[in-house]
Design an enzyme around this catalytic site. Structure first.
Site, PDB file in Angstrom:
ATOM      1  N   GLU A 166      11.065 -11.734  85.720  1.00  9.62           N
ATOM      2  CA  GLU A 166      10.264 -12.957  85.716  1.00  9.62           C
ATOM      3  C   GLU A 166       9.221 -12.860  86.827  1.00  9.62           C
ATOM      4  O   GLU A 166       9.347 -12.019  87.732  1.00  9.62           O
ATOM      5  CB  GLU A 166      11.166 -14.182  85.903  1.00  9.62           C
ATOM      6  CG  GLU A 166      12.137 -14.377  84.758  1.00  9.62           C
ATOM      7  CD  GLU A 166      13.009 -15.630  84.899  1.00  9.62           C
ATOM      8  OE1 GLU A 166      12.841 -16.346  85.913  1.00  9.62           O
ATOM      9  OE2 GLU A 166      13.832 -15.878  84.003  1.00  9.62           O
ATOM     10  N   PRO A 167       8.177 -13.699  86.798  1.00 11.66           N
ATOM     11  CA  PRO A 167       7.084 -13.575  87.768  1.00 11.66           C
ATOM     12  C   PRO A 167       7.528 -13.585  89.231  1.00 11.66           C
ATOM     13  O   PRO A 167       6.980 -12.851  90.044  1.00 11.66           O
ATOM     14  CB  PRO A 167       6.206 -14.792  87.446  1.00 11.66           C
ATOM     15  CG  PRO A 167       6.426 -15.039  86.000  1.00 11.66           C
ATOM     16  CD  PRO A 167       7.875 -14.713  85.758  1.00 11.66           C
ATOM     17  N   GLY A 215      11.259 -10.165  91.034  1.00 10.45           N
ATOM     18  CA  GLY A 215      11.424  -8.863  91.669  1.00 10.45           C
ATOM     19  C   GLY A 215      12.694  -8.188  91.180  1.00 10.45           C
ATOM     20  O   GLY A 215      12.976  -8.162  89.987  1.00 10.45           O
ATOM     21  N   ARG A 272      -8.400  29.546  89.034  1.00 15.37           N
ATOM     22  CA  ARG A 272      -9.272  29.173  90.143  1.00 15.37           C
ATOM     23  C   ARG A 272      -9.334  30.294  91.182  1.00 15.37           C
ATOM     24  O   ARG A 272      -8.299  30.856  91.573  1.00 15.37           O
ATOM     25  CB  ARG A 272      -8.739  27.898  90.791  1.00 15.37           C
ATOM     26  CG  ARG A 272      -9.504  27.425  92.013  1.00 15.37           C
ATOM     27  CD  ARG A 272     -10.845  26.854  91.638  1.00 15.37           C
ATOM     28  NE  ARG A 272     -11.453  26.191  92.773  1.00 15.37           N
ATOM     29  CZ  ARG A 272     -12.707  25.766  92.800  1.00 15.37           C
ATOM     30  NH1 ARG A 272     -13.489  25.948  91.752  1.00 15.37           N
ATOM     31  NH2 ARG A 272     -13.184  25.159  93.866  1.00 15.37           N
ATOM     32  N   GLN A 313      -0.600  32.506  99.960  1.00 17.01           N
ATOM     33  CA  GLN A 313       0.821  32.187 100.149  1.00 17.01           C
ATOM     34  C   GLN A 313       1.086  30.687 100.094  1.00 17.01           C
ATOM     35  O   GLN A 313       2.118  30.244  99.569  1.00 17.01           O
ATOM     36  CB  GLN A 313       1.287  32.751 101.497  1.00 17.01           C
ATOM     37  CG  GLN A 313       2.798  32.696 101.688  1.00 17.01           C
ATOM     38  CD  GLN A 313       3.223  33.281 103.024  1.00 17.01           C
ATOM     39  OE1 GLN A 313       2.869  32.751 104.073  1.00 17.01           O
ATOM     40  NE2 GLN A 313       3.960  34.388 102.982  1.00 17.01           N
ATOM     41  N   HIS A 346      -5.539  21.366  92.036  1.00 20.51           N
ATOM     42  CA  HIS A 346      -6.787  21.215  91.286  1.00 20.51           C
ATOM     43  C   HIS A 346      -7.985  20.938  92.195  1.00 20.51           C
ATOM     44  O   HIS A 346      -9.133  21.016  91.731  1.00 20.51           O
ATOM     45  CB  HIS A 346      -6.655  20.062  90.277  1.00 20.51           C
ATOM     46  CG  HIS A 346      -5.942  20.435  89.014  1.00 20.51           C
ATOM     47  ND1 HIS A 346      -4.575  20.621  88.949  1.00 20.51           N
ATOM     48  CD2 HIS A 346      -6.409  20.667  87.758  1.00 20.51           C
ATOM     49  CE1 HIS A 346      -4.234  20.921  87.705  1.00 20.51           C
ATOM     50  NE2 HIS A 346      -5.321  20.959  86.966  1.00 20.51           N
ATOM     51  N   GLU A 350      12.925   0.182  85.863  1.00 22.09           N
ATOM     52  CA  GLU A 350      14.396   0.164  85.827  1.00 22.09           C
ATOM     53  C   GLU A 350      15.015   0.160  87.224  1.00 22.09           C
ATOM     54  O   GLU A 350      16.109   0.668  87.435  1.00 22.09           O
ATOM     55  CB  GLU A 350      14.953   1.356  85.024  1.00 22.09           C
ATOM     56  CG  GLU A 350      14.259   1.616  83.704  1.00 22.09           C
ATOM     57  CD  GLU A 350      14.409   0.468  82.713  1.00 22.09           C
ATOM     58  OE1 GLU A 350      14.807  -0.634  83.119  1.00 22.09           O
ATOM     59  OE2 GLU A 350      14.101   0.677  81.541  1.00 22.09           O
TER      60      GLU A 350
END
Length: 401
Positions: A131-132, A135, A284, A295, A354, A379
């Site tokens: 619920e709002p 928590g 890359r 390394q 990346h 959950e």
């Protein structure tokens, strides 16, 4: 990437199911996931494909038209699907939590009425606890169901409802003081109501409104909504199990399945992040050589792969424990905690590999970087998992005398 996240002891049927799901993910999900996610578009074509594969009936017993498979099989399928796009795994997760709760706790009439259609994907499940202002404190639920003749009248506002718009059956947890004297512990005066509704947004049945989708940082495509009950009337035969006051235990049983699912999602997203990272690192070049020859990158890949393996092993252990019929809240809590934390770390390492390109929406890792944080909350937060783990350990290792 055949080397990582393998599971020993699977039957030929399990292996064939997983092979089919993985091929579907590689062909039907990965090529379109990023585009659909950026548009926040519901993956209807993918969902239709999952229906054709029989995935919506995976854990539903054969007597109701399902495949009758184990939680382990389901978790491994979720791992594969989340590897393609985590949002798709969310679409089937809530469906299976409701199907599991019906199988374990429903009356015979409720099973006969819902499970065959759920196995076909004709009825789609969602469940609602939060619920709002709630928590993690489920005992503070204020939504209420009051008996009125042969019906219950439900009032209250629920939050963070996955599949809120597309579902046609919602398991809703409310307070129900009928038959429970004042002063009864909150968790003993809660009831799960099975609410049938039309798909869509707005007033989907008299007294029940599903507002539009919540705009989220990640986990897009799947519809996450509120649920507002204002004088919603539910027949008494839609109390899960036929008796009030059992809702908290029914929901917690379902959430254990959900925690294994979230762990599996974390494993799948982490595995995909590793695949992207190890692939990009070989393409890359910096300082005149592939970055895999540095390394620091090799160390990062080693740590990522080890985390993928460790999370997978704990997830499998939690699923097998639940399948055995034993209590698995300790194992499910550990698996959910570790897999979600490791997922975040593996995704971030792949993002770092990346470099600047990881910040570009052209690269898949950007999407994973926004998806991983949801697993830290879904959950139950890490703090909730630690509370569960700590209490269970104290039960197991209690000093005598």
């Amino acid at each position: 990437m055949a080397r990582l996240a393998q599971t020993a002891g699977l039957t030929d049927v399990q292996q064939e199911i997983l092979k089919t799901v993985r091929e579907f993910v590689d062909k039907e999900i990965i090529p379109v996931a990023t585009e659909l996610e950026h548009r926040d578009e519901y993956p209807q074509q993918i969902v239709d494909g999952l229906k054709e594969l029989g995935l919506f009936g995976l854990m539903i017993p054969e007597e109701y038209g399902g495949l009758g498979e184990s939680l382990l099989t389901y978790a491994l399928c979720v791992e594969e699907i989340a590897r393609g796009w985590m949002s798709v795994s969310g679409i089937i997760n809530t469906h299976f939590i409701v199907a599991y709760m019906l199988k374990q706790h429903g009356t015979q009439e409720q099973k006969d009425h819902f499970l065959p259609r759920m196995a076909l994907g004709e009825v789609r499940g969602a469940f609602s606890m939060s619920e709002p202002g709630l928590g993690s404190d489920v005992s503070a639920i204020t939504s209420k169901g009051v008996k009125d003749g042969d019906e219950y009248v439900l009032n209250g506002q629920k939050m963070w409802l996955t599949n809120g718009g597309t579902s046609t059956l919602v398991a809703v947890l409310c307070r129900s003081d009928e038959g429970h004297p004042e002063g009864t512990a909150p968790h003993k005066s809660m009831t799960t109501f099975l609410v049938e509704k039309e798909p869509g947004f707005g007033e989907v049945r008299p007294g029940l409104t599903i507002p539009g989708k919540i705009d989220k940082m990640g986990y897009k495509g799947v519809d996450t909504t509120e649920l507002i009950m204002d004088g919603l009337r539910i027949p008494a035969n839609r109390v899960l199990g036929g008796q009030t006051g059992r809702g908290f235990y029914q929901m917690m049983d379902g959430v254990e399945v959900g925690r294994v699912n979230v762990a599996a999602r974390g494993c799948g997203v982490a595995q995909r992040a590793f695949e992207l990272g190890v692939s990009y690192a070989q393409q890359r070049h910096t300082f005149g050589k592939p970055i895999t020859q540095h390394q620091a990158i090799q160390f990062k890949l080693a740590e990522m792969a080890t985390k993928v393996e460790a999370a997978h092993a704990m997830m499998v252990n939690a699923a097998r424990k639940k399948d055995s019929g034993e209590r698995n809240d300790l194992e499910a809590g550990m698996a959910k905690y570790l897999a979600s934390e490791y997922c975040k770390e593996v995704v971030e390492d792949a993002f770092r590999i990346h470099g600047g390109y990881g910040f570009s929406k052209e690269y898949e890792i950007e999407r994973l970087y926004r998806e991983a944080p949801m697993l830290l909350i879904g959950e139950g937060t890490a703090e909730i998992q630690k509370m569960i783990i700590g209490r269970r350990l104290l039960e197991e290792y209690r000093v005598q005398g």
